[in-house]
Every structure is written in structure tokens, then in C-alpha cells.
Design a protein around this motif. Structure first.
Motif: not given
Length: 107
Positions: A46-66
Motif C-alpha cells: 500500500i505504501l509503495k502504491l501511494g508513493e508511485n501515485e505521489g500520495v505518500f513520500n518515499e519512506v522506509d516501508g518496513k520501518f513505517v509499517v512497524i
């Protein structure tokens, strides 16, 4: 919202699930970790999809999810079924904070 609803539906069972998984037998522990990783990977997608669509900033997905799951799971430590917030209200407040944080976007 679903995560919060599940946690608050049975606080005692949720507490055991969140804190006692480390004591499972080797086979069950492996199964638990595999399912947990699948669940976390769903959030990462979901984070990657949001990043690809420009909705979310690029982040460390694992860190954000934890961080997100730790925040959600901590609900069992303070939520009171007879308190002032319903599970849906808790989920909304957590979602708003996680997605919007502390930034003042009204400047």
C-alpha cells in the motif's frame, strides 16, 4: 479500522496475541512469523502504491509499517470499552494522525 476493531473486540485475547507469541512452539512460531510478514508486506505494498501515485513520500516501508502496527497494537494498553471513544473513533483518530501527523497543512 479493521485492525483496531479486531484488537478492541477482545482486549484479553489481543493482549495474549501481541505479547505471548514468542512462546509458541517452533512450528507455530514459524507459521506465526510467516503470517505476520504477509500482513506487514500488504501494508508495504500500500505504501509503495501511494508513493508511485505521489500520495505518500518515499519512506522506509518496513520501518513505517512497524511504527504503524506498534501504534495500533498499543491500543490494547489504554483502550477502555466503557470509555469515551468507540473503536471506530479510535481508528479514525489513529488514521488521521498516522496519515497527517503533526504538520500544519493549513498555512
Amino acid at each position: 479500522e479493521a485492525h483496531t476493531q479486531i484488537l478492541t473486540a477482545n482486549l484479553d485475547a489481543s493482549y495474549v496475541f501481541i505479547h505471548e507469541w514468542k512462546h509458541l512452539s517452533a512450528d507455530k512460531l514459524t507459521e506465526f512469523k510467516n503470517r505476520r510478514n504477509q500482513y506487514e508486506n500488504g501494508f508495504i505494498q500500500i505504501l509503495k502504491l501511494g508513493e508511485n501515485e505521489g500520495v505518500f513520500n518515499e519512506v522506509d516501508g518496513k520501518f513505517v509499517v512497524i511504527t504503524i502496527l506498534s501504534t495500533l497494537n498499543a491500543t490494547i494498553e489504554w483502550y477502555k470499552p466503557n470509555g469515551t471513544l468507540t473503536p471506530k473513533q479510535v481508528a479514525q483518530k489513529l488514521s488521521d494522525f498516522i496519515l497527517n501527523g503533526l504538520l500544519n497543512t493549513k498555512k
